[in-house]
Design an enzyme around this catalytic site. Structure first.
Site, PDB file in Angstrom:
ATOM      1  N   GLU A  87       0.803  -1.234   0.000  1.00  0.00           N
ATOM      2  CA  GLU A  87       0.000   0.000   0.000  1.00  0.00           C
ATOM      3  C   GLU A  87       0.829   1.276   0.000  1.00  0.00           C
ATOM      4  O   GLU A  87       0.569   2.211   0.760  1.00  0.00           O
ATOM      5  CB  GLU A  87      -1.028  -0.052   1.150  1.00  0.00           C
ATOM      6  CG  GLU A  87      -2.005  -1.195   0.927  1.00  0.00           C
ATOM      7  CD  GLU A  87      -3.082  -1.371   1.998  1.00  0.00           C
ATOM      8  OE1 GLU A  87      -3.078  -0.645   3.004  1.00  0.00           O
ATOM      9  OE2 GLU A  87      -3.932  -2.267   1.823  1.00  0.00           O
ATOM     10  N   GLU A  97      -4.874  -8.392  -1.997  1.00  0.00           N
ATOM     11  CA  GLU A  97      -5.420  -8.365  -0.630  1.00  0.00           C
ATOM     12  C   GLU A  97      -6.806  -7.751  -0.709  1.00  0.00           C
ATOM     13  O   GLU A  97      -6.962  -6.649  -1.216  1.00  0.00           O
ATOM     14  CB  GLU A  97      -4.526  -7.537   0.304  1.00  0.00           C
ATOM     15  CG  GLU A  97      -5.002  -7.509   1.754  1.00  0.00           C
ATOM     16  CD  GLU A  97      -4.223  -6.498   2.611  1.00  0.00           C
ATOM     17  OE1 GLU A  97      -2.984  -6.478   2.528  1.00  0.00           O
ATOM     18  OE2 GLU A  97      -4.873  -5.727   3.343  1.00  0.00           O
TER      19      GLU A  97
END
Length: 513
Positions: free
Chosen positions: A178, A295
Site C-alpha cells: 500500500e 489483498e
C-alpha cells in the site's frame, strides 16, 4: 411478501472472456500482534506470522483441502519488518505498541528460526507462498507521508539468499504494501517504485541463477490509482510478472451500513470500474504482467464481527471472485486466512467460517475459462459461469441478494449445445436452444450445491450445504462438499438469500472444449 420469479441465465459459450489461474483462490497471513485493536475491539489474537500456532491440525487440513492454496504473507506492518541475518548483527525484537509510531507499532523482526518453521509447515500443507518484502527499508518518510530515496534491498537480499540456500520454495516475491498512489501511511513515487522493482527483478534473477522455476516478481500491492499505475507499468515492462491491487470497497469495519451495501447490486457493481481500468492500464502500457487482487478484506480496519466473518459476507466474496474473473484477474487473495474479523478461519478455534466453504466450492467447481453471463429477471440475482473444473461441462454460480424472492432459473446459451452422448448435427447452428429442454433420450442430471445461513440468519457463522450443517468431524477434518442431483429438465430453484453452484456436466460449449 414472498414471491417467485422465473428468469433465464444467458451464457455466451462461444469464447472465454477471461482465464483465471488453475489455483485462483489465495488467502493472506498478516503481521499484526495481539495488541492491534480497532474501535476498541482486538480481533487478531495469535494470528500473526510470528505467533500463529502452525501445529494446529485444523489449520493444516484447511490449507491442504486446496492443494495448493496460495498464501500471501504480508500486510500493513510488512514494510516495518527486518529479517534476521545469519551473522545476527542486531537483536531480533518483536513489534511493540507505540501510538506515536506509523501504524502504532515499532519496527519488528522475523527470526530465521521462525522462517524455517513456517516454510516447513507450508511445505507440509502444500501452500504456494507469496512473500511481501520490506519496501520502506532505507527510505526516509517526510511529514506529508512521501517516502524519499531508493529501496535498500540488502536485507531482503539476505533473506532471499538464505531461502534459496535452505531449499525453501517461494511462489512469488512481492515488493511493498500500500505505497502506490496516495499510499496508506506512506507513499512512493511510481518512477522510484519502478526502479526498485527492477532492482528486485535483477536480484532474483541473480540469486536463482540455474534454478529452473524462478519465483514471480509481484508489485505494488496497493490501491489502484490510474496515473500512478500507468507510469509504473510502463516503466516495468521487463521486470514485473504480476500487478497486485487491494480492495476494501465497503469502507471501515465500523460502518453501520455494511450489510445494506453488500445486498445492493449497484453498490457491488461500482467495483467493476477498478477492474476495468486496471485491465486498460496493463494493456496500454504493453506490460506483459497479469492482474491479481493481492489483498481484499472488503471492510478495512480488521472487518466487522458478525458481518465479515458471517454468512452474509459470502454474497460479497463470491460476487468479487466472479466479477474479478470476468476482468481477467488471475488470482484473488482474501484478507485473511486467519486473523481480524474477516478470516476464512475463526481466529481462536481455527474452525472454518462460511467464506471458507464458499472459497473451497469455487476452487473445486469453477474452471479456468470465464464465460460472459447475465440474468434476465432481477438485478438481485448475481450470475457468473465458468467452464467446469471437473468435466467438459459448465458451472454456473447464482447469488440471490433478495430475502423475499425465490428464483426459478433456466440456463440458455447463444451457441449450440453439444451433448457428448448424442449425434452431432452437421453444421446446423441453432440460434438458441433452451436448456435443458432435452429430448427424452438423454434424461440427464446435474449437480447442485445450495448454500444457506443457519436459521436464515445472515449474521450466522454456520453455513448449510443442501440443508446440512457444514462442520468439522471430531478429528478436525474438513467435511466433503457433496451435491444433490437434479433432473436437467427442471429449472434451478434459488431460495431467498441463498447461493447456488450448479455443475452441468453434459453441457459442452465451444469455449469449454
Amino acid at each position: 411478501e414472498k414471491i417467485t420469479v422465473q428468469g433465464t441465465v444467458l451464457v455466451d459459450g462461444k469464447s472465454a472472456i477471461g482465464r483465471i489461474d488453475s489455483h485462483f483462490i489465495c488467502a493472506t497471513l498478516d503481521w499484526w500482534p495481539p495488541e492491534k485493536c480497532d474501535y476498541g475491539t482486538c480481533s487478531w489474537d495469535h494470528a500473526s506470522l510470528l505467533n500463529l500456532d502452525i501445529s494446529n491440525n485444523i489449520f493444516l487440513n484447511a490449507i491442504k483441502a486446496f492443494s495448493p492454496l496460495k498464501i500471501r504473507l504480508g500486510g500493513t506492518l510488512q514494510d516495518k519488518v527486518i529479517y534476521q541475518t545469519e551473522d545476527h548483527q542486531q537483536p531480533c525484537k518483536s513489534f511493540v505498541y507505540n501510538a506515536s509510531e506509523m501504524f502504532s507499532f515499532t519496527q519488528g523482526c522475523l527470526p530465521l528460526s521462525r522462517w524455517d518453521e513456517l516454510n516447513a509447515f507450508f511445505n507440509k500443507s502444500g501452500a504456494a507462498i507469496i512473500f511481501g518484502l520490506n519496501a520502506l527499508n532505507g527510505r526516509s518518510i517526510k511529514s506529508d507521508g512521501s517516502a524519499v530515496g531508493a529501496w535498500d534491498s540488502k536485507n531482503a537480499e539476505s533473506l532471499i539468499r538464505y531461502t534459496v540456500k535452505k531449499g525453501f520454495t517461494i511462489h512469488g516475491w512481492e515488493l511493498g504494501n500500500e505505497l502506490s498512489g496516495s499510499g496508506v501511511g506512506a507513499r512512493v513515487a511510481a518512477n522510484q517504485y519502478a526502479s526498485d522493482t527492477i532492482t528486485l527483478h535483477n536480484m532474483v534473477q541473480d540469486i536463482y541463477k540455474g534454478v529452473e522455476a524462478k519465483p514471480l516478481i509481484i508489485a505494488p500491492g496497493g490501491f489502484f490509482d490510474a496515473n500512478w499505475f500507468k507510469e509504473y507499468l510502463t516503466k516495468t515492462t521487463n521486470s514485473l510478472d504480476v500487478a497486485t491491487h487491494h480492495i476494501y470497497n465497503l469502507g471501515p469495519g465500523v460502518d453501520k451500513h455494511l450489510i445494506e451495501k453488500i445486498l445492493d447490486p449497484s453498490y457491488l457493481d461500482d467495483e467493476a470500474a477498478t477492474f476495468s481500468k486496471l485491465q486498460s492500464a496493463i494493456k496500454s502500457s504493453a506490460n506483459p504482467a497479469t492482474a491479481w487482487v493481492g489483498e481484499a478484506g472488503g471492510a478495512y480496519n480488521s472487518g466487522r464481527d458478525g458481518v465479515t466473518n458471517a454468512f452474509v459476507f459470502s454474497f460479497w466474496f463470491l460476487d468479487q471472485l466472479g466479477m474479478s474473473s470476468t476482468y481477467d484477474t488471475k488470482t484473488y487473495c482474501r484478507q485473511t486466512l486467519i486473523g481480524g474479523n474477516y478470516g476464512l478461519l475463526n481466529t481462536t478455534t481455527f474452525v472454518p467460517n462460511p467464506d471458507y466453504y464458499s472459497a473451497l466450492l469455487w476452487h473445486q467447481l469453477m474452471g479456468r475459462n470465464v464465460l460472459s453471463t447475465s440474468f434476465s429477471a432481477t438485478k438481485k440475482i448475481r450470475a457468473y459461469s465458468h467452464c467446469a473444473k471437473q468435466s467438459q461441462g459448465l458451472t454456473v454460480l447464482l447469488i440471490n441478494l433478495d430475502g423475499n424472492t425465490t428464483v426459478q432459473a433456466t440456463v440458455t446459451s447463444n451457441s449450440t449445445w453439444i451433448r457428448r452422448h448424442r449425434h452431432r448435427s452437421h453444421g446446423h447452428r441453432k440460434k438458441v436452444i433452451r436448456l435443458p429442454r432435452e429430448s427424452k433420450i438423454s434424461a440427464t442430471t446435474r449437480e447442485e450445491y445450495h448454500l444457506t445461513a443457519m436459521d436464515g440468519d445472515l449474521h450466522s457463522q454456520t453455513m448449510l450445504l443442501n440443508g446440512n450443517i457444514l462442520a468439522l468431524n471430531s478429528s478436525g477434518d474438513i467435511p466433503p462438499l457433496d451435491p444433490i442431483y437434479v433432473n436437467s429438465s427442471e429449472p434451478i430453484t434459488v431460495a431467498p438469500f441463498s447461493i447456488v453452484f450448479v455443475h452441468l456436466p453434459n453441457v459442452v460449449l465451444p469455449a469449454c472444449k
